[in-house]
Design an enzyme around this catalytic site. Structure first.
Site, PDB file in Angstrom:
ATOM      1  N   HIS A   1       0.793  -1.241   0.000  1.00  0.00           N
ATOM      2  CA  HIS A   1       0.000   0.000   0.000  1.00  0.00           C
ATOM      3  C   HIS A   1       0.821   1.286   0.000  1.00  0.00           C
ATOM      4  O   HIS A   1       0.602   2.187   0.806  1.00  0.00           O
ATOM      5  CB  HIS A   1      -0.976   0.008   1.180  1.00  0.00           C
TER       6      HIS A   1
ATOM      7  N   ASP B   1      -1.896  -5.504  -3.792  1.00  0.00           N
ATOM      8  CA  ASP B   1      -2.110  -4.245  -3.069  1.00  0.00           C
ATOM      9  C   ASP B   1      -0.802  -3.481  -2.861  1.00  0.00           C
ATOM     10  O   ASP B   1      -0.329  -3.269  -1.742  1.00  0.00           O
ATOM     11  CB  ASP B   1      -2.851  -4.464  -1.738  1.00  0.00           C
TER      12      ASP B   1
ATOM     13  N   ASN C   1      -6.952  -6.465  -4.882  1.00  0.00           N
ATOM     14  CA  ASN C   1      -8.185  -5.743  -5.220  1.00  0.00           C
ATOM     15  C   ASN C   1      -7.933  -4.261  -5.485  1.00  0.00           C
ATOM     16  O   ASN C   1      -8.736  -3.603  -6.152  1.00  0.00           O
ATOM     17  CB  ASN C   1      -9.251  -5.922  -4.127  1.00  0.00           C
ATOM     18  N   HIS C   2      -6.793  -3.732  -5.002  1.00  0.00           N
ATOM     19  CA  HIS C   2      -6.477  -2.322  -5.284  1.00  0.00           C
ATOM     20  C   HIS C   2      -5.790  -2.127  -6.633  1.00  0.00           C
ATOM     21  O   HIS C   2      -5.625  -0.980  -7.065  1.00  0.00           O
ATOM     22  CB  HIS C   2      -5.629  -1.723  -4.162  1.00  0.00           C
TER      23      HIS C   2
ATOM     24  N   HIS D   1      -4.679  -9.109   2.272  1.00  0.00           N
ATOM     25  CA  HIS D   1      -5.996  -8.456   2.189  1.00  0.00           C
ATOM     26  C   HIS D   1      -6.574  -7.982   3.518  1.00  0.00           C
ATOM     27  O   HIS D   1      -7.463  -7.147   3.530  1.00  0.00           O
ATOM     28  CB  HIS D   1      -6.970  -9.417   1.501  1.00  0.00           C
TER      29      HIS D   1
END
EC number: 3.1.3.16
Length: 307
Positions: A57, A83, A115-116, A239
């Site tokens: 992230h 991610d 998912n990002h 996640h």
């Protein structure tokens, strides 16, 4: 034409100092990465030894700390479970570095889709705005989000440890079901590809509705059956924030690995990575955040209009 090794080495050196590439360099890097990723599989085979990592992230300095703890690339083989962008201050530099390492050392690094890694999510959670702020336009965002469509969905270490970002899907009983998906597209709102990137393990048995609004929750019975059907010893996924950096669940059928320490610069969690050795032995390495750097100016500059 692939970039000269010297060029990519120079780019990696620059990125290791958290200095972003030019727009043209990003474009060429993504084009080359596509030619590598398009040849990889929905269930990408990976050999041990390998070090498995969870969410990053955009926490660039913590990624550098991860490499310090786990070993530099390519000396250590790495598998990242998605991610790379959003929420942290340095999504551009983080994803640029990982993609550059992939281009340079394709067999030493596996990068899966989280998912990002999607157009829609990155427009909400920071990557899009960061690209606008650092480059003055959305071209770099477009180059990367186009590349994200090519990332493998899952990986399989020595036919035993199944790695993916989120979790299981009621539509997918076997690895062959996953192999037959058409992955080169934006992450759909629902369906099997969405589930792999969004689902979470749960204490309740069976399938449940996910509070995330995408994917499902799956119980221990589901994970046990999936592992038995596919001859697996473990599902490794990311996640979810876990305070110790890793968390076993579902009678050790599933492990969550999270590699962004002090997530969002305020959660106070440790991070972890999972070393899988020559004999498939497992060793978790935990780490704290890297020393704080001066935060960049992150005020959102809203353009006068959107084209």
């Amino acid at each position: 034409m692939p970039p000269a090794t010297g060029d990519i080495d120079r780019q990696i050196e620059q990125l290791m100092e958290c200095k972003a590439l030019s727009e043209t360099e990003v474009k060429m890097l993504c084009e080359h990465a596509k030619t590598i990723l398009v040849e990889e599989y929905n269930v990408q085979p990976v050999k041990c030894p390998v070090t498995v990592c969870g969410d990053i992230h955009g926490q660039f300095y913590d990624l550098i700390e991860l490499f310090r703890i786990g070993g530099s690339s390519p000396d250590t083989n790495y598998l990242f479970m998605g991610d790379y962008v959003d929420r942290g201050y340095y999504s551009v530099e983080t994803v640029s570095l990982l993609v550059a390492l992939k281009v340079r050392y394709r067999d030493r690094l596996t990068i899966l889709r989280g998912n990002h890694e999607s157009r829609q999510i990155t427009q909400v959670y920071g990557f899009y705005d960061e690209c606008l702020r650092k480059y003055g336009n959305a071209n770099v965002w477009k180059h990367f989000t186009d590349l994200f469509d090519y990332l493998p969905l899952t990986a399989l270490i020595e036919s035993q440890v199944f790695c993916l970002h989120g979790g299981l899907s009621p539509s997918l009983d076997t690895l062959d079901n996953i192999r037959s998906l058409d992955r080169i597209q934006e992450v759909p709102h629902e369906g099997p590809m969405c589930d792999l990137l969004w689902s979470d393990p749960d204490d309740r048995c069976g399938w449940g509705i996910s509070p995330r609004g995408a994917g499902y929750t799956f119980g221990q019975d589901i994970a046990t059956q999936f592992n038995h059907t596919n001859g697996l010893s473990l599902i490794s996924r990311a996640h979810q924030l876990v305070m110790e950096g890793f968390n076993w669940c579902q009678e050790k059928n599933v492990v969550t690995v999270f590699s962004a320490p002090n997530y969002c610069y305020r959660c106070g969690n440790m991070a972890a990575i999972l070393e899988i050795g020559e004999n498939m032995d497992q060793n978790f390495l935990q780490f704290d955040p890297a020393p704080r750097q001066v935060e960049p100016e992150t005020t959102r500059k809203t353009p006068d209009y959107f084209l």
